[in-house]
Design a protein around this motif. Sequence first.
Motif, short mmCIF file in Angstrom:
data_model
loop_
_atom_site.label_atom_id
_atom_site.label_comp_id
_atom_site.label_asym_id
_atom_site.label_seq_id
_atom_site.Cartn_x
_atom_site.Cartn_y
_atom_site.Cartn_z
N THR A 515 -6.26 9.40 13.67
CA THR A 515 -4.77 9.58 13.21
C THR A 515 -3.77 8.40 13.19
O THR A 515 -4.28 7.32 13.96
N THR A 517 0.45 7.08 13.48
CA THR A 517 1.81 7.62 13.73
C THR A 517 2.66 6.06 13.60
O THR A 517 2.27 5.10 14.11
N GLU A 521 6.31 9.39 13.13
CA GLU A 521 6.07 9.89 12.04
C GLU A 521 4.84 9.80 11.64
O GLU A 521 4.13 8.83 11.88
N GLU A 522 3.98 10.73 11.25
CA GLU A 522 2.37 10.74 10.68
C GLU A 522 2.34 10.14 9.46
O GLU A 522 3.00 10.52 8.60
N GLU A 524 -0.39 9.22 6.31
CA GLU A 524 -1.24 10.13 5.75
C GLU A 524 -2.49 9.55 5.25
O GLU A 524 -2.63 8.27 5.09
N LYS A 560 -2.76 19.96 7.07
CA LYS A 560 -2.07 18.65 6.93
C LYS A 560 -3.02 17.60 6.53
O LYS A 560 -4.32 17.67 6.74
N THR A 562 -2.84 14.55 7.53
CA THR A 562 -2.58 13.06 8.30
C THR A 562 -3.78 12.80 9.18
O THR A 562 -3.57 11.92 10.09
#
Length: 830
Positions: A515, A517, A521-522, A524, A560, A562
């Motif tokens: 992942t 960030t 904020e994540e 994509e 999601k 993300t």
Amino acid sequence: MVLHPKAQVRVAGQDVTFCCKASGIPVPKKYYWYHNGTLLERKAQQPGSRLALRGLAPEQAGTYHCKASSEAGAIRSAPAQLTVLAQGQQSCRSEPEPSLVELPSECPQDATGTRYYNVGRCPPSPCAGGPGDPSGCGEDTGHCCGVRRMELREIPCAGFLLPIKVVAECGCGPCAQPRVMVQGRVTAADTGEPLRFGHIFLGGKKVGFTGYKGSFTIEVPSGTQRLVARFVDRQQRFVDTIKVLPFDRRGGSVYQEVKMLRKKEPVDLDGSRSNSIPLGEASGQEPVGELVLPAGAFLRPSGEVFNGTVRASVTFVDPRDMRTASAASSDLSFTNAEGEIVPLRTYGMFSVDFREGESGAALQTGPVQVRMDTRQVWMPEHLEKMKLWSLNPETGLWEEEGVLRPAGGNRRKREERTFLVGNLEIRERRLFNLDVPEDRRCFVKVRAYSNEKFNPYEQLEGVVISLINLEPQPGYPTNPRAWGRFDSVVTGPNGACLPAFCDSQRPDAYSAYVTATLGGEELEAVASSPKLNPNAIGVSQPYLGKLGYRRSDHDDPDLKKTAFQINVAKPDPNNVDETNGPIYSYRSLEECEEAPVSANHLRFYRVEVDKYEYNVVPFKESDLTSWTGDYLSWWPNPQEFRACFIKVQIEGPQEYMVRSRNVGGSHPRTRGQLYGLRDARSVRDMQLESTSGACVEFKCSGMLFDQSLVDRTLVSIVPQGSCRRTAVNDLLREYLSRHPPLADNNHTGAFTMLAPADPLGHNYGIYTVTDQNPRLAKEIAIGRCFDGTSDGFSREMRANAGTAVTFTCQERPPGRESFFQRLLTAPAEA
């Protein structure tokens, strides 16, 4: 290791000194120095922890590190690079390197069809030290390559000349010393409840508290290589959490969400009898093992046996439950006999809290037994290497408590389970772990981009990339049996290399869940369905197929987007398709870190509404060392960044771009000169018909870089459509009238103000946040602006809450220019 050697640059024939220092019990007395991994002869070293090299020759360039040891063990320093220049060779070239910025859409394209302009940059590399320079053993900042001279140019755009400052010459000067921060929030892993006013420790020293909403800020001490923070709940509802927090050594702040594990509800035990407590929390599965406490095992701190009622809480972090990975402590590392920090693979960790039933006084234990079910160890080679560890809360490193060995032959015939058994004494409140050292290691190359174009010059720095190692079930690569380890790395100018377990024989022996960030904020990941696109993912075939790349929404589009999951297939050095990334062998870290952007890598990108930013004095917000002191700098202070936004409500049938034009308003050196432009597209309010809102950044009023006079920035807000101003916030109008001079607002298609010098709030439609990281300051301000409050955060637009100015827009008749278009084609007339 409390003092690491520093990178240095010297000219051939000069001298250099490296220093390191370790702490421990007992105090380490023996130090060894290594050059490019080879132990130096004793005669080349100074007594103690210094290494002095006289009359340097070119072949002495390379990496240097020290190792400190005592009877308790060993620890290695981080490596330091020594660059040896030839006589007359420059460490800082006067000619700047290329650096591209995007021009506004109304400026002409170049021959290649792009609107990028080369403004130049000076790499912040260290400069050669002189004979009289400090030794590099203290707090001296040294000299670095930086901007020596800039020049102003003008670019012809539609109806106006756009000023831009470019780097004309580089030179050596004092190195920038931006503050390094880690910020974030501490919450419960199960409910999201914030840790209110919890203690924060660095090492054994308390450095602060969390806020009412669980927020925290930690300033990273100079010279830190590994930031270990301990979060303690004063009410003892949560297990103490020890985190190794990633940070950006070049300055600014990194945002981190910290999860705390709620303590298991205590049970009553009879201290005079033998007791057994199961270790395992995964629903529907057998426990991983058990903690066996013989009669008389509980002790008071004085050593007296306690045989009364014991309130026992044993909290187990079960890696078979994927949700526990975020709440696990430390980064699962230990120091081997050579002093190298190396990874562990966990089969579970547990925290114990034993207290007297009546008084609640803490209890210790004498020898107790940890029994682990061998059926829960799925890799047979791990059975022989399983050990029992405890976590040092100051270093964040795991220390060996004992070896787990097969139980004796007292197993009953009908009992199918066999156990590994280890012993320990619980003398302090520590976290314990069932782990094996894992030497099948690789690195995974990941880059983050500002958009889906994946332009090499639009990479994002300061992004926290996190990787969780998973052990898939055979034949079911997307259904992991357990997680085994986790790591986080902050992206730099060339991406990030994340350590991961890998296997050369079975590509799917280990997989990784990744992942990204930025400021909470994540980002994509690139799509994997309906079919793989190697050009978008960043990895060529056939290696991409071997990695089995899948985005988190691969099977369910409602999930999601993300994260992605891959098989960490160790590259085959004899297969040319696997020698160009994105997986690198553990000994190829340097190759991974220096890989060109054209090499295979995995990608994340930022998804955001249309927006555009232009600064007359270029500045890369992800690299604080790129800041240049200039009267026209958007950010006047590199130690503190103040972000200002105005909320604009648009009543109209569609979403509109809204521009802020920012020029000097009251300062004699900048009056009438452009600082920069900002464009932001309005976002539809789902609750209101034909209404949208835009959060538009403007340059805050305040001192310029010389810190002598305040400038009230002249800000013009102009929607890019056929719009007219219909309302202005009453409190904002009153404030501006009480703080003259007033800006002219003759045209109803725009709103102009001399920006407030005070940090106004949502009641005025103005949102101001100060932080050591410009991006984080902007993210927080935008979240408040969307929410329409001074302390909230949202990504759903509430267009009619906390608004400064309202415009009504309509589709204009064919052939009629909007006010914004007239500003571009005939600015004087407009």
